[in-house]
Write a protein that holds these residues in place. Structure first.
Motif, PDB file in Angstrom:
ATOM      1  N   VAL A 159      -2.163 -22.560   1.306  1.00 12.51           N
ATOM      2  CA  VAL A 159      -1.058 -22.693   0.359  1.00 12.51           C
ATOM      3  C   VAL A 159      -0.892 -24.178   0.075  1.00 12.51           C
ATOM      4  O   VAL A 159      -0.448 -24.938   0.944  1.00 12.51           O
ATOM      5  N   GLU A 160      -1.277 -24.594  -1.104  1.00 13.03           N
ATOM      6  CA  GLU A 160      -1.308 -26.027  -1.430  1.00 13.03           C
ATOM      7  C   GLU A 160      -1.250 -26.203  -2.943  1.00 13.03           C
ATOM      8  O   GLU A 160      -2.075 -25.641  -3.657  1.00 13.03           O
ATOM      9  N   ASP A 161      -0.256 -26.961  -3.413  1.00 15.16           N
ATOM     10  CA  ASP A 161      -0.125 -27.146  -4.862  1.00 15.16           C
ATOM     11  C   ASP A 161      -0.965 -28.297  -5.389  1.00 15.16           C
ATOM     12  O   ASP A 161      -1.206 -28.385  -6.586  1.00 15.16           O
ATOM     13  N   ASN A 162      -1.406 -29.188  -4.510  1.00 19.52           N
ATOM     14  CA  ASN A 162      -2.260 -30.283  -4.945  1.00 19.52           C
ATOM     15  C   ASN A 162      -3.715 -29.799  -4.995  1.00 19.52           C
ATOM     16  O   ASN A 162      -4.291 -29.432  -3.977  1.00 19.52           O
ATOM     17  N   THR A 182       0.396 -33.355  10.288  1.00 21.22           N
ATOM     18  CA  THR A 182       0.836 -34.268   9.232  1.00 21.22           C
ATOM     19  C   THR A 182      -0.310 -34.596   8.280  1.00 21.22           C
ATOM     20  O   THR A 182      -1.477 -34.575   8.647  1.00 21.22           O
ATOM     21  N   LYS A 183       0.070 -34.891   7.034  1.00 17.37           N
ATOM     22  CA  LYS A 183      -0.863 -35.309   5.996  1.00 17.37           C
ATOM     23  C   LYS A 183      -0.879 -36.833   5.940  1.00 17.37           C
ATOM     24  O   LYS A 183       0.161 -37.444   6.133  1.00 17.37           O
ATOM     25  N   PRO A 184      -1.979 -37.481   5.588  1.00 17.91           N
ATOM     26  CA  PRO A 184      -3.262 -36.831   5.304  1.00 17.91           C
ATOM     27  C   PRO A 184      -3.835 -36.127   6.528  1.00 17.91           C
ATOM     28  O   PRO A 184      -3.692 -36.607   7.645  1.00 17.91           O
ATOM     29  N   MET A 188       0.048 -23.930   5.498  1.00 18.72           N
ATOM     30  CA  MET A 188       1.193 -23.972   4.590  1.00 18.72           C
ATOM     31  C   MET A 188       1.646 -25.396   4.300  1.00 18.72           C
ATOM     32  O   MET A 188       2.236 -26.051   5.157  1.00 18.72           O
ATOM     33  N   ASP A 189       1.357 -25.861   3.092  1.00 15.72           N
ATOM     34  CA  ASP A 189       1.979 -27.097   2.632  1.00 15.72           C
ATOM     35  C   ASP A 189       3.488 -26.820   2.570  1.00 15.72           C
ATOM     36  O   ASP A 189       3.895 -25.701   2.275  1.00 15.72           O
ATOM     37  N   LEU A 190       4.304 -27.812   2.882  1.00 13.45           N
ATOM     38  CA  LEU A 190       5.751 -27.552   2.879  1.00 13.45           C
ATOM     39  C   LEU A 190       6.412 -27.914   1.548  1.00 13.45           C
ATOM     40  O   LEU A 190       7.369 -27.270   1.122  1.00 13.45           O
ATOM     41  N   SER A 191       5.897 -28.935   0.871  1.00 12.64           N
ATOM     42  CA  SER A 191       6.435 -29.294  -0.451  1.00 12.64           C
ATOM     43  C   SER A 191       5.675 -28.517  -1.518  1.00 12.64           C
ATOM     44  O   SER A 191       4.532 -28.823  -1.832  1.00 12.64           O
ATOM     45  N   LEU A 192       6.340 -27.481  -2.040  1.00 12.24           N
ATOM     46  CA  LEU A 192       5.694 -26.563  -2.981  1.00 12.24           C
ATOM     47  C   LEU A 192       6.626 -26.223  -4.125  1.00 12.24           C
ATOM     48  O   LEU A 192       7.848 -26.247  -3.947  1.00 12.24           O
ATOM     49  N   PRO A 193       6.081 -25.867  -5.287  1.00 15.39           N
ATOM     50  CA  PRO A 193       6.928 -25.374  -6.372  1.00 15.39           C
ATOM     51  C   PRO A 193       7.450 -23.960  -6.090  1.00 15.39           C
ATOM     52  O   PRO A 193       6.962 -23.299  -5.182  1.00 15.39           O
TER      53      PRO A 193
HETATM   54 MN    MN Z   1       2.726 -30.119  -2.028  1.00 11.80          MN
END
Ligand code: MN
Length: 130
Positions: free
Chosen positions: A10-13, A106-108, A54-59
């Motif tokens: 799950v990743e918007d980028n 954590t990202k990266p 799961m990316d946490l910052s998502l639309p």
């Molecule tokens: Mn994101």
């Protein structure tokens, strides 16, 4: 023959999603990708993957809320969810735990470390781990 383990990314980028997808497929995982939290919940129900990144910052809905919904639904509740986020603060980590995330990176993303965490939950490739 053991079926390959499946992972829902799950990743918007797009760049991050493509990179993760490629690396996971190279390791023998079957990979599905979705771009927002609503799709994450829907796809998780549909395919019941072995693990979710799961990316946490998502639309739409963010990764915390998507994880909450996934963990609330008995069809998907037992799927390990690894949160991926640039939010490295202690309270973000705690929020991720509270939402039901099983681990937090954590990202990266440090790919070797991430692969080790994935292996810990579901084993490499088709190798099942209890
Ligand atoms: Mn994101």
């Amino acid at each position: 023959m053991t079926a390959a383990k499946s992972i829902l990314v799950v990743e918007d980028n797009e760049e991050n999603a493509d990179m993760l997808c490629r690396r996971l497929e190279l390791r023998g995982f079957r990979v599905a990708v979705v771009r927002d939290g609503v799709q994450a919940v829907a796809r998780a129900r549909e395919i019941v993957p072995d693990l979710i990144l799961m990316d946490l910052s998502l639309p739409e809905i963010d990764g915390w809320e998507a994880t909450r919904r996934i963990k609330y639904d008995r069809t998907t509740a037992s799927i390990p969810v690894i949160a991926l986020t640039a939010h490295a603060m202690v309270e973000d980590r705690q929020r991720a735990r509270d939402a039901g995330c099983n681990a937090f990176e954590t990202k990266p993303v440090d790919l070797d470390k991430l692969m080790a965490v994935i292996d810990r939950f579901i084993g490499a490739r088709g190798t099942a781990v209890a």
